[in-house]
Scaffold this motif. Sequence first.
Motif, PDB file in Angstrom:
ATOM      1  N   THR A 157     -34.306  68.542  -8.902  1.00 17.82           N
ATOM      2  CA  THR A 157     -33.577  67.293  -8.498  1.00 17.82           C
ATOM      3  C   THR A 157     -33.454  66.296  -9.669  1.00 17.82           C
ATOM      4  O   THR A 157     -34.409  66.121 -10.278  1.00 17.82           O
ATOM      5  CB  THR A 157     -34.354  66.516  -7.196  1.00 17.82           C
ATOM      6  OG1 THR A 157     -35.602  66.161  -7.753  1.00 17.82           O
ATOM      7  CG2 THR A 157     -34.412  67.571  -5.999  1.00 17.82           C
ATOM      8  N   VAL A 158     -32.397  65.606  -9.506  1.00 18.20           N
ATOM      9  CA  VAL A 158     -32.066  64.838 -10.389  1.00 18.20           C
ATOM     10  C   VAL A 158     -31.419  63.595  -9.580  1.00 18.20           C
ATOM     11  O   VAL A 158     -30.257  63.685  -9.098  1.00 18.20           O
ATOM     12  CB  VAL A 158     -31.062  65.262 -11.675  1.00 18.20           C
ATOM     13  CG1 VAL A 158     -30.647  64.026 -12.532  1.00 18.20           C
ATOM     14  CG2 VAL A 158     -31.668  66.237 -12.637  1.00 18.20           C
ATOM     15  N   ALA A 159     -31.937  62.527  -9.581  1.00 16.69           N
ATOM     16  CA  ALA A 159     -31.478  61.377  -8.664  1.00 16.69           C
ATOM     17  C   ALA A 159     -31.440  61.788  -7.306  1.00 16.69           C
ATOM     18  O   ALA A 159     -32.322  62.382  -6.867  1.00 16.69           O
ATOM     19  CB  ALA A 159     -30.011  60.679  -9.286  1.00 16.69           C
ATOM     20  N   ASP A 160     -30.225  61.789  -6.783  1.00 17.23           N
ATOM     21  CA  ASP A 160     -29.993  62.175  -5.287  1.00 17.23           C
ATOM     22  C   ASP A 160     -29.225  63.741  -5.164  1.00 17.23           C
ATOM     23  O   ASP A 160     -28.881  63.894  -4.351  1.00 17.23           O
ATOM     24  CB  ASP A 160     -29.086  61.035  -4.713  1.00 17.23           C
ATOM     25  CG  ASP A 160     -27.710  61.160  -5.080  1.00 17.23           C
ATOM     26  OD1 ASP A 160     -27.613  61.578  -6.342  1.00 17.23           O
ATOM     27  OD2 ASP A 160     -26.891  60.726  -4.516  1.00 17.23           O
ATOM     28  N   ARG A 161     -29.534  64.389  -6.368  1.00 17.85           N
ATOM     29  CA  ARG A 161     -28.558  65.661  -6.431  1.00 17.85           C
ATOM     30  C   ARG A 161     -29.883  66.775  -6.718  1.00 17.85           C
ATOM     31  O   ARG A 161     -30.868  66.700  -7.279  1.00 17.85           O
ATOM     32  CB  ARG A 161     -27.639  65.732  -7.729  1.00 17.85           C
ATOM     33  CG  ARG A 161     -26.826  64.808  -7.557  1.00 17.85           C
ATOM     34  CD  ARG A 161     -25.542  65.017  -6.585  1.00 17.85           C
ATOM     35  NE  ARG A 161     -24.784  66.090  -7.027  1.00 17.85           N
ATOM     36  CZ  ARG A 161     -23.798  66.483  -6.038  1.00 17.85           C
ATOM     37  NH1 ARG A 161     -23.425  66.078  -4.873  1.00 17.85           N
ATOM     38  NH2 ARG A 161     -23.088  67.619  -6.427  1.00 17.85           N
ATOM     39  N   LEU A 162     -29.430  68.010  -5.934  1.00 16.49           N
ATOM     40  CA  LEU A 162     -30.378  69.333  -5.909  1.00 16.49           C
ATOM     41  C   LEU A 162     -29.436  70.254  -6.680  1.00 16.49           C
ATOM     42  O   LEU A 162     -28.348  70.632  -6.187  1.00 16.49           O
ATOM     43  CB  LEU A 162     -30.869  69.612  -4.526  1.00 16.49           C
ATOM     44  CG  LEU A 162     -31.549  71.002  -4.331  1.00 16.49           C
ATOM     45  CD1 LEU A 162     -32.599  70.902  -5.097  1.00 16.49           C
ATOM     46  CD2 LEU A 162     -31.622  71.422  -2.960  1.00 16.49           C
ATOM     47  N   ARG A 163     -30.055  71.055  -7.571  1.00 12.34           N
ATOM     48  CA  ARG A 163     -29.548  71.845  -8.394  1.00 12.34           C
ATOM     49  C   ARG A 163     -30.162  73.186  -8.119  1.00 12.34           C
ATOM     50  O   ARG A 163     -31.575  73.125  -8.138  1.00 12.34           O
ATOM     51  CB  ARG A 163     -29.012  71.503  -9.647  1.00 12.34           C
ATOM     52  CG  ARG A 163     -28.248  70.484  -9.818  1.00 12.34           C
ATOM     53  CD  ARG A 163     -27.868  70.264 -11.357  1.00 12.34           C
ATOM     54  NE  ARG A 163     -27.118  69.000 -11.410  1.00 12.34           N
ATOM     55  CZ  ARG A 163     -25.592  69.294 -11.420  1.00 12.34           C
ATOM     56  NH1 ARG A 163     -25.136  70.213 -11.047  1.00 12.34           N
ATOM     57  NH2 ARG A 163     -24.705  67.960 -11.436  1.00 12.34           N
ATOM     58  N   GLY A 164     -29.714  74.278  -8.116  1.00 13.92           N
ATOM     59  CA  GLY A 164     -30.400  75.681  -8.223  1.00 13.92           C
ATOM     60  C   GLY A 164     -29.669  76.757  -7.701  1.00 13.92           C
ATOM     61  O   GLY A 164     -28.263  76.682  -7.438  1.00 13.92           O
TER      62      GLY A 164
END
Length: 468
Positions: A157-164
């Motif tokens: 997670t970066v700030a309010d974002r989820l990546r994967g």
Amino acid sequence: MPGPTAPAGARRADRGAAGDAAPTVAPRPDGSAAGRHRGDRDPAGHPHATDWETAHRTARRAARHLPARALPLAEAIGHTLAEPLTALTDLPAFDTAAMDGWAVSGPGPWTLEPGGAVLAGHDRPSPLADGLAVPIATGARIPPGTTAVLRRERGRTVADRLRGPNPSPGADIRPRGQECRTGAGLLPAGTPVTPAVLGLAAAAGYDRLTVRPRPRVAVLVLGDELLHRGLPTGGRIRDAIGPMIGPWLTALGAEPVSVRLLGDLPAGSPGTTAGAGESTAPRTGAGARTGGSGGADTLVEELLAAADDADLVLTSGGTGAGPVDRVHPALRALGARVTVDGVAVRPGHPMLLAELPNGIPLVGLPGNPLAAVSAVLTLVAPLLHGLTGRPEPGAGTARAHLTSPVSRHPRDVRLVPVRLPAPGEAEPVGWAGPAMLRGIAVADAVAVLPPGPVPAAGRVRLLELPRP
């Protein structure tokens, strides 16, 4: 003539009575070969011996199912299911997360839903719109709109974002009813209630289980020659059957309620005491487990007392025809119905199966230790399985190849201790005489060898040994 019988206790009332059946025990010729604690008798002295297969089946059929009762889960362990276990709910009851991570909707990257994680026990999580994600714990209910769970170790997670990486649709979601649907059969009647069965029953919605209780077994160990502690001395030997019979009964699903250590009691008749010149050995020895009738002075009275609060009575020793073998006279005095009077098996030839007048079954074990084990496998195990409705282990179909030939008896089945060193192999261990326990102590099973003129080889039937 059979003597009168004492009334059975109230606990036996459901059994009915068999006292109107004529006794079927025939007097034996005196002078037949050695009786209990002294070896098995020759077939010539045991003309009514039942073949082994018939005896095994008879014991199973002689048992009447114990009455079922409903018990709380915590009290049902060790008993036997009296009814099939069916699911009272879907398992799982709703879609759940199989891993810690994020519930995601659609392909990533995703925007984190404000408001915190979805935890196990939350009833109705908010729906998840396309492109959103929310942290979720293992076992938590899946929010509506979720397409998959992204495992925690695969996302960042970066700030309010989820990546994967995009998980496959349905990944790490346990769908409702994955294990079973409501009404599905989970376990059949006759299943022993183990810790795992209790857990399954609880998960499936049960608070109580309908079970057949563990059969209560009273054991009478007979013989003036038996010592119960220390080294053999003065012509007396250590009792080997008393210490092992209780744990084996427990392993077979029974509850040994008493193991009484008796001498060679006079057979007597109901209401009598030892006659002039007769002596009764002490009923308790050092370290003995006791129970039963207290002041009884004859074997008949001991049997009546044992049967009053048991579902099965076992005697050890005294089943032969020697001068102190008094099981048969006691059964005649009681008017008991003997259904198996000797079995064509080695060791264990003089074992017997009877029904006492109050309907309680009795098994007479020979006094030699390995012969007693043979009787446990031949008569006691199938009888206990019949009382509870349990299937016999392997249904008697297990087979293995002998690793070396074994001599057979010309007329009788032989039961031979074997190890199972590899799948499908049975290795005879030796020490298979009726008084020996060294072989059975290291054995994994017992091989059933049919009678015949040449040594047994090839595939043989196996009997499972009860394990605690």
